[in-house]
Design a protein around this motif. Structure first.
Motif, PDB file in Angstrom:
ATOM      1  N   THR A  20       0.831  -1.201   0.000  1.00 36.02           N
ATOM      2  CA  THR A  20       0.000   0.000   0.000  1.00 36.02           C
ATOM      3  C   THR A  20       0.870   1.257   0.000  1.00 36.02           C
ATOM      4  OG1 THR A  20      -1.750  -1.176   1.164  1.00 36.02           O
ATOM      5  CG2 THR A  20      -1.844   1.225   1.216  1.00 36.02           C
ATOM      6  N   VAL A  24       0.817   4.081  -2.948  1.00 35.95           N
ATOM      7  CA  VAL A  24       0.522   5.481  -2.622  1.00 35.95           C
ATOM      8  C   VAL A  24       1.679   6.371  -3.044  1.00 35.95           C
ATOM      9  CG1 VAL A  24       0.220   7.098  -0.696  1.00 35.95           C
ATOM     10  CG2 VAL A  24      -1.128   4.997  -0.784  1.00 35.95           C
ATOM     11  N   GLU A  27       1.925   6.798  -6.839  1.00 36.91           N
ATOM     12  CA  GLU A  27       0.895   7.704  -7.342  1.00 36.91           C
ATOM     13  C   GLU A  27       1.213   9.157  -6.995  1.00 36.91           C
ATOM     14  OE1 GLU A  27      -3.638   8.460  -6.202  1.00 36.91           O
ATOM     15  OE2 GLU A  27      -3.282   6.482  -7.069  1.00 36.91           O
ATOM     16  N   VAL A  28       1.589   9.410  -5.748  1.00 39.90           N
ATOM     17  CA  VAL A  28       1.885  10.776  -5.309  1.00 39.90           C
ATOM     18  C   VAL A  28       3.085  11.345  -6.065  1.00 39.90           C
ATOM     19  CG1 VAL A  28       2.748  12.135  -3.349  1.00 39.90           C
ATOM     20  CG2 VAL A  28       0.841  10.561  -3.025  1.00 39.90           C
ATOM     21  N   SER A  81       1.536  14.151   1.755  1.00 35.15           N
ATOM     22  CA  SER A  81       0.474  13.452   1.011  1.00 35.15           C
ATOM     23  C   SER A  81       0.503  11.951   1.265  1.00 35.15           C
ATOM     24  CB  SER A  81       0.604  13.719  -0.490  1.00 35.15           C
ATOM     25  OG  SER A  81       0.388  15.070  -0.771  1.00 35.15           O
ATOM     26  N   ILE A  82       1.697  11.371   1.284  1.00 32.14           N
ATOM     27  CA  ILE A  82       1.827   9.939   1.528  1.00 32.14           C
ATOM     28  C   ILE A  82       1.295   9.597   2.919  1.00 32.14           C
ATOM     29  CG2 ILE A  82       3.501   8.071   1.905  1.00 32.14           C
ATOM     30  CD1 ILE A  82       5.193   9.455  -0.368  1.00 32.14           C
ATOM     31  N   GLU A  84      -0.887  11.254   4.787  1.00 30.70           N
ATOM     32  CA  GLU A  84      -2.345  11.442   4.847  1.00 30.70           C
ATOM     33  C   GLU A  84      -3.083  10.316   4.135  1.00 30.70           C
ATOM     34  OE1 GLU A  84      -3.007  15.361   3.269  1.00 30.70           O
ATOM     35  OE2 GLU A  84      -2.271  16.341   5.083  1.00 30.70           O
ATOM     36  N   ARG A  85      -2.600   9.929   2.951  1.00 31.46           N
ATOM     37  CA  ARG A  85      -3.274   8.864   2.192  1.00 31.46           C
ATOM     38  C   ARG A  85      -3.166   7.527   2.922  1.00 31.46           C
ATOM     39  NH1 ARG A  85      -3.299   9.100  -3.399  1.00 31.46           N
ATOM     40  NH2 ARG A  85      -4.664   7.321  -3.210  1.00 31.46           N
ATOM     41  N   LEU A  86      -1.996   7.219   3.471  1.00 36.37           N
ATOM     42  CA  LEU A  86      -1.854   5.968   4.220  1.00 36.37           C
ATOM     43  C   LEU A  86      -2.748   5.945   5.445  1.00 36.37           C
ATOM     44  CD1 LEU A  86       1.953   5.123   4.084  1.00 36.37           C
ATOM     45  CD2 LEU A  86       0.065   3.806   3.141  1.00 36.37           C
ATOM     46  N   ARG A  87      -2.854   7.071   6.128  1.00 38.94           N
ATOM     47  CA  ARG A  87      -3.725   7.142   7.306  1.00 38.94           C
ATOM     48  C   ARG A  87      -5.182   6.926   6.894  1.00 38.94           C
ATOM     49  NH1 ARG A  87      -2.525  11.981   9.071  1.00 38.94           N
ATOM     50  NH2 ARG A  87      -4.286  12.977   8.074  1.00 38.94           N
ATOM     51  N   THR A  88      -5.578   7.523   5.792  1.00 38.29           N
ATOM     52  CA  THR A  88      -6.951   7.369   5.312  1.00 38.29           C
ATOM     53  C   THR A  88      -7.245   5.926   4.903  1.00 38.29           C
ATOM     54  OG1 THR A  88      -7.007   9.652   4.539  1.00 38.29           O
ATOM     55  CG2 THR A  88      -8.617   8.148   3.571  1.00 38.29           C
ATOM     56  N   ILE A  89      -6.313   5.303   4.199  1.00 36.39           N
ATOM     57  CA  ILE A  89      -6.532   3.951   3.688  1.00 36.39           C
ATOM     58  C   ILE A  89      -6.463   2.906   4.796  1.00 36.39           C
ATOM     59  CG2 ILE A  89      -5.548   2.139   2.205  1.00 36.39           C
ATOM     60  CD1 ILE A  89      -4.691   4.454   0.304  1.00 36.39           C
TER      61      ILE A  89
END
Length: 113
Positions: A20, A24, A27-28, A81-82, A84-89
């Protein structure tokens, strides 16, 4: 529809966290997934510490495109960004993201099919 608690535990295995984080970061950073490496460990307090190694995507030479921000600003924005996205996922707190640019690759415009 009500949520009824069901006994048991939920875990995301280490390989899934690493995969994951790689996805992420790729993509970022706008780099190919296969060129991104990630290491994810528990920081000892229940949060994740993430180390990413990736190429730096640069505009194609001769296009007169200039990066819109310095490399250090790109790295800072990408780390945020990485995380935040990892926390969200994953639902896990991300305590730290370390980013190392290992090389540079030309950012190729993606073709629309």
């Amino acid at each position: 529809m009500s949520h009824v608690p069901v006994p048991g535990t939920d875990r995301i295995a280490s390989p899934a966290l690493v995969h994951t984080a790689q996805a992420v970061a790729a993509e970022v950073l706008r780099t190919p997934f296969r060129e991104v490496r990630a290491r994810v460990v528990d920081d000892g307090r229940g949060a994740l510490a993430v180390e990413v190694t990736s190429p730096l995507a640069l505009p194609v030479l001769g296009t007169h495109a200039v990066p819109h921000e310095p490399v250090l600003a790109t790295a800072h924005r990408a780390r945020t960004s990485i995380a935040e996205r990892l926390r969200t996922i994953t639902g896990r707190k991300v305590a730290r993201v370390s980013l190392t640019f290992s090389s540079a690759v030309l950012a190729r415009p993606r073709r629309v099919r």
